[in-house]
Design a protein around this motif. Structure first.
Motif, mmCIF file in Angstrom:
data_model
loop_
_atom_site.group_PDB
_atom_site.id
_atom_site.type_symbol
_atom_site.label_atom_id
_atom_site.label_comp_id
_atom_site.label_asym_id
_atom_site.label_seq_id
_atom_site.Cartn_x
_atom_site.Cartn_y
_atom_site.Cartn_z
ATOM 1 N N ARG A 1 -38.644 1.166 -36.886
ATOM 2 C CA ARG A 1 -39.414 1.961 -35.927
ATOM 3 C C ARG A 1 -40.543 1.123 -35.332
ATOM 4 N NH1 ARG A 1 -40.118 7.182 -39.646
ATOM 5 N NH2 ARG A 1 -40.886 5.506 -40.932
ATOM 6 N N PRO A 2 -40.973 1.466 -34.094
ATOM 7 C CA PRO A 2 -41.998 0.667 -33.403
ATOM 8 C C PRO A 2 -43.283 0.469 -34.197
ATOM 9 C CG PRO A 2 -41.023 2.252 -31.887
ATOM 10 C CD PRO A 2 -40.453 2.531 -33.255
ATOM 11 N N GLU A 3 -43.778 1.512 -34.880
ATOM 12 C CA GLU A 3 -45.030 1.359 -35.637
ATOM 13 C C GLU A 3 -44.842 0.401 -36.808
ATOM 14 O OE1 GLU A 3 -43.108 5.261 -37.108
ATOM 15 O OE2 GLU A 3 -43.481 4.332 -35.173
ATOM 16 N N LYS A 4 -43.646 0.400 -37.368
ATOM 17 C CA LYS A 4 -43.364 -0.525 -38.474
ATOM 18 C C LYS A 4 -43.104 -1.931 -37.947
ATOM 19 C CE LYS A 4 -42.185 2.959 -41.723
ATOM 20 N NZ LYS A 4 -41.535 3.272 -42.941
ATOM 21 N N GLN A 5 -42.568 -2.031 -36.731
ATOM 22 C CA GLN A 5 -42.378 -3.340 -36.105
ATOM 23 C C GLN A 5 -43.732 -4.016 -35.913
ATOM 24 O OE1 GLN A 5 -40.171 -2.566 -32.509
ATOM 25 N NE2 GLN A 5 -38.206 -2.944 -33.501
ATOM 26 N N ALA A 6 -44.744 -3.226 -35.562
ATOM 27 C CA ALA A 6 -46.088 -3.768 -35.382
ATOM 28 C C ALA A 6 -46.630 -4.317 -36.695
ATOM 29 C CB ALA A 6 -47.018 -2.694 -34.826
ATOM 30 N N ILE A 7 -46.378 -3.601 -37.790
ATOM 31 C CA ILE A 7 -46.835 -4.062 -39.111
ATOM 32 C C ILE A 7 -46.123 -5.364 -39.484
ATOM 33 C CG2 ILE A 7 -46.850 -3.518 -41.584
ATOM 34 C CD1 ILE A 7 -47.129 -0.542 -40.747
ATOM 35 N N HIS B 1 -54.390 -7.051 -49.235
ATOM 36 C CA HIS B 1 -54.035 -5.655 -49.026
ATOM 37 C C HIS B 1 -52.657 -5.331 -49.584
ATOM 38 C CE1 HIS B 1 -53.070 -7.512 -44.970
ATOM 39 N NE2 HIS B 1 -51.909 -7.181 -45.416
ATOM 40 N N VAL B 2 -52.467 -4.042 -49.795
ATOM 41 C CA VAL B 2 -51.204 -3.531 -50.317
ATOM 42 C C VAL B 2 -50.232 -3.432 -49.151
ATOM 43 C CG1 VAL B 2 -50.095 -1.543 -51.396
ATOM 44 C CG2 VAL B 2 -52.366 -2.275 -52.151
ATOM 45 N N VAL B 3 -48.986 -3.839 -49.398
ATOM 46 C CA VAL B 3 -47.968 -3.824 -48.350
ATOM 47 C C VAL B 3 -46.683 -3.249 -48.919
ATOM 48 C CG1 VAL B 3 -46.714 -5.245 -46.697
ATOM 49 C CG2 VAL B 3 -48.981 -5.927 -47.404
ATOM 50 N N LYS B 4 -45.972 -2.518 -48.091
ATOM 51 C CA LYS B 4 -44.683 -1.990 -48.516
ATOM 52 C C LYS B 4 -43.680 -3.130 -48.616
ATOM 53 C CE LYS B 4 -44.898 2.727 -47.033
ATOM 54 N NZ LYS B 4 -43.944 3.804 -47.024
#
Length: 179
Positions: A4-10, A52-55
């Motif tokens: 998804r676009p928001e996850k692409q940004a991450i 930071h914590v990351v998925k």
């Protein structure tokens, strides 16, 4: 699988951060108290390290795109990432020091999973070895000291030769005065 676009940004942000990073360390933080986490984050900021914590899925995409396929095997359970764009050793050193200072070595509370230095994936033992290296400033000082030693030796040899020449000239002067 589409991202998804928001996850692409991450993922894009992770890739950019990792590209600019000198050193990256992945940790498992399971069981860390809020007070310990706050203290660790403060130590990281002092050292200029981003933490930071990351998925794991986001890290997996970023690692794959950057060619860090060897890092994917470590993306299980909780994962936090620490990286520095200035000092390759800083993330490893801060984490290992924090583990020792808080007696977390015997617990599974904060553990090092893996790291990346100069584009090479290293395991937990490699990160520990990296953390045991002296700081950049100490290494530079040692290098300068070792470079200065031969120069000092040459200066002493030249001074000795000049000193001997002065003694010879002084002896000749005294000999001529007495004659």
């Amino acid at each position: 699988m589409a991202v998804r676009p928001e996850k692409q940004a991450i993922v894009a942000e992770l890739k950019e951060s990792f590209t600019n990073a000198q050193g990256i360390v992945l940790t498992s933080y399971k069981g860390l108290t809020v007070a310990q986490d706050t203290k660790l984050r403060a130590k990281m900021r002092e050292a200029g390290v981003v933490y930071h914590v990351v998925k794991n899925t986001m890290l997996r995409f970023a690692a794959k795109d950057l060619g860090y396929e060897d890092l994917i095997q470590y993306l299980e359970g909780t994962t936090a990432v620490a990286y520095s764009s200035e000092d390759a050793i800083a993330p490893a050193k801060v984490i290992e020091t924090f583990i020792k200072e808080n007696n977390l070595a015997t617990t599974e509370t904060l553990t090092v999973k893996a790291g990346v230095v100069d584009g090479k994936v290293i395991n937990a033992e490699g990160v520990k070895a990296l953390a045991s290296l002296p700081s950049r400033e100490v290494l530079i000082a040692k290098l300068l000291g070792s470079m200065q030693a031969p120069v000092s030796g040459v200066v002493n040899v030249l001074q000795g030769t000049i000193r001997n020449a002065v003694y010879v000239l002084e002896a000749i002067r005294k000999q001529k005065e007495s004659a």
